[in-house]
Design an enzyme around this catalytic site. Sequence first.
Site, PDB file in Angstrom:
ATOM      1  N   SER A 265      94.543 -55.691  41.659  1.00  0.00           N
ATOM      2  CA  SER A 265      96.262 -55.908  41.984  1.00  0.00           C
ATOM      3  C   SER A 265      96.903 -55.219  41.818  1.00  0.00           C
ATOM      4  CB  SER A 265      96.395 -57.533  41.951  1.00  0.00           C
ATOM      5  OG  SER A 265      96.525 -57.479  40.875  1.00  0.00           O
ATOM      6  N   LYS A 266      98.366 -55.127  42.346  1.00  0.00           N
ATOM      7  CA  LYS A 266      99.642 -54.724  41.538  1.00  0.00           C
ATOM      8  C   LYS A 266      99.422 -54.910  40.042  1.00  0.00           C
ATOM      9  CE  LYS A 266     104.762 -55.497  41.493  1.00  0.00           C
ATOM     10  NZ  LYS A 266     104.606 -54.143  40.672  1.00  0.00           N
ATOM     11  N   ARG A 267      98.818 -56.277  39.633  1.00  0.00           N
ATOM     12  CA  ARG A 267      98.673 -56.607  38.136  1.00  0.00           C
ATOM     13  C   ARG A 267      98.006 -55.417  37.100  1.00  0.00           C
ATOM     14  NH1 ARG A 267      97.847 -61.791  37.212  1.00  0.00           N
ATOM     15  NH2 ARG A 267      98.982 -62.433  38.822  1.00  0.00           N
ATOM     16  N   ASP A 270      99.623 -52.236  37.019  1.00  0.00           N
ATOM     17  CA  ASP A 270     100.978 -51.796  35.658  1.00  0.00           C
ATOM     18  C   ASP A 270     100.161 -52.131  34.561  1.00  0.00           C
ATOM     19  OD1 ASP A 270     102.769 -51.870  37.709  1.00  0.00           O
ATOM     20  OD2 ASP A 270     103.073 -54.382  37.982  1.00  0.00           O
ATOM     21  N   LYS A 289     109.605 -53.075  41.480  1.00  0.00           N
ATOM     22  CA  LYS A 289     109.465 -52.251  41.154  1.00  0.00           C
ATOM     23  C   LYS A 289     107.837 -52.284  41.717  1.00  0.00           C
ATOM     24  CE  LYS A 289     113.570 -50.041  39.979  1.00  0.00           C
ATOM     25  NZ  LYS A 289     113.874 -49.612  38.600  1.00  0.00           N
TER      26      LYS A 289
END
Length: 511
Positions: A265-267, A270, A289
Site C-alpha cells: 500500500s501507499k503507506r 511512505d 501527495k
Amino acid sequence: MDRRVRVRFAPSPTGPLHIGGVRTALYNYLFARKHGGDFLLRIEDTDQTRFVPGAEEYIIEALKWAGIEPVEGIGFGDGPHAPYRQSERKPMYKQYAMQLIEAGHAYYAFDTAEDLEGMRERLKASNVDAKYDAITRSTMKNSLTLSEDEVGKRLENGDPYVVRFKLPRKEEVKFHDEIRGWVSFNTAQLDDKVLYKSDGMPTYHLANVVDDYLMHISHVIRGEEWLPSAPLHILLYRAFGWEDVMPKFAHLPLLLKPDGNGKLSKRDGDRLGFPVFPLNWLDPNSGEKSSGYREAGYLPEAVVNLLAMLGWNPGNNQELFTIEELTEAFSLERVSKSGAKFDQNKAKWYNQQYVRKLDNKALAPILTTALINEGLASHFTAEYVEAVCGLVKEKMSFTNEIWDISKYFFQDPSAYDLGVIEKRWNEKIPALLHEIKSEIETVEEYNAAAIEGVYNQALNNHGIAGKDFLQLFRVCLTGIAGGPPLFEIANLIGKAAMRRRIEHALQEFSK
Ligand code: GLU
C-alpha cells in the site's frame, strides 16, 4: 477456430494508478503482443461517487511513460468499439438489464435505504449473514414479491429502483482460471448484486461484462481482488446466452508488502521510502501527495522490467529483459499463484542496471538541467558534460542523483570528508602534494595515464604507500571519499583545476 486475442486494461479513475495496476496493464500488453492481438484501454467510470478529477489523465500519462501503449482506447485513439469510457456508453446498458429481467435472471428492487438497513438489522440479530440473496429477497420489495400491477405503477411513477441479479440459490460455479486452475464458488456465499440503477447507470458488474462482450474480449487478465466477482460474471455470461464467447479468465497474484504481510500500500511506500505509484500525484480532494517512480529517478524500462518479474518468471536465471524480450518470453503459465513480495533493494538494483546502460547523450540533458539551475551551464561544453555522465553513471542508482554525485566536476570542493583527512593526513603529505602539483605542470600530454605516472613516481620518492594516500588524494580533489576512477577525474577536470584544488587542500590542512 481460435479467437483473435483481445485484452483490455479497465481501470476505474478513482485515484492514481497503483504499480499493481501498471503490472496488470503490462501483463495484458505482453500477452496481446505475444499473440499478435489487441490491447485496449477502457475507463470504467460508472461509479460517479468515486470519480476523482485528473485520475484518468494520470492513468494515460502513466501508461505512456511506461511504454505500455494500448492500440484502442481513451487517450490512444478510438478503435471500432468507441466510446471507451463507460459513462459515455451509458445508453447501451439498459437493454441488457431489461433482457435479463425478461429472461427471469434479474428483477426490479424498490427497497429504500431504510428497508435494507432493517433487513440487515433483523438478520444480524438472528446471527445470519446479512445479504440480499435467494432467501431474503422473498421478504423485500421487489418484482418477485410485488404484484405485476404494483411493479408497473411504481415504474410509471418513476419510483427509484435497482435491477438485481437473481442468483441461483445453491449452485456450484466452477471455472478454469488460466493461472489458478479450477476454481469453484457456491452461489450461497454470494448476494444478488445490483446490476443497474434507475438513474440509468449500470454498476461495475453489468458494464464490465457487457463491454467485454461487445468489445470481443478474449481474455480477462486482472488482479486477484476481482476473483470473487468472477462467478457472478460467469453467471452473467450464461444468463445472456454468451457462453460460447465468454473470455478466459486469469487472476494475477497480489503485490505484497516487503515482509509479505498483506497487500502493498501507499503507506508501506511512505514508511519505507519507495514509491508505489508510477508518477507523482496530488490528490485534488484530500491534498495528499503520493510519490512516483518517474520523479524518483527511475527509468521506465527498469520499472517495466522489475514489474514483469513481480509475479512472473521466465523459467531461467535471466533477470534483465527489454520489453521485446519480455513479449517473447511471457506466458500466463509462468505467472505464479502466490503473491509477489515487493523488494525495494531489487527495484533499486534494476534501476542501476538501466542507468548504467544509458547512453551518455541521453543522460546529459538531466545534468545540463541541474547546471542551468546552478547557473553553471555556460561554463561547460556538451562534450564535457557527456564525459562526466560517462564517468559517474556507474555510481548511480537514480538519474536524479546525478548532480549530487558529479558536482565536483563543475566546482571546486567547498567541503571535505574530514574523517578521511584526519585519518590520512600527516607531516609527509604537504611535500608529496607539492611534488605532484609541480610535476603535473611538466607533463607533455596531460591524460589519466600521465597523471598516474606522476602520482606513482611521487609516492615512490616520498616512500609512501599508495593505499594510504589514494583516498586522501581523492578527498583533496573532489571533497568526497568515493567515486569513479580518480585519474580519470583528474584528467577530465584538467590541469588548472588540479593545481587549484591541490593548493587549496594544502592551505586548508597543512598547519
Ligand atoms: N474497473 C475494474 C478495476 O478498476 C476492472 C476490473 C476488471 O478488469 O474486470 O480494476
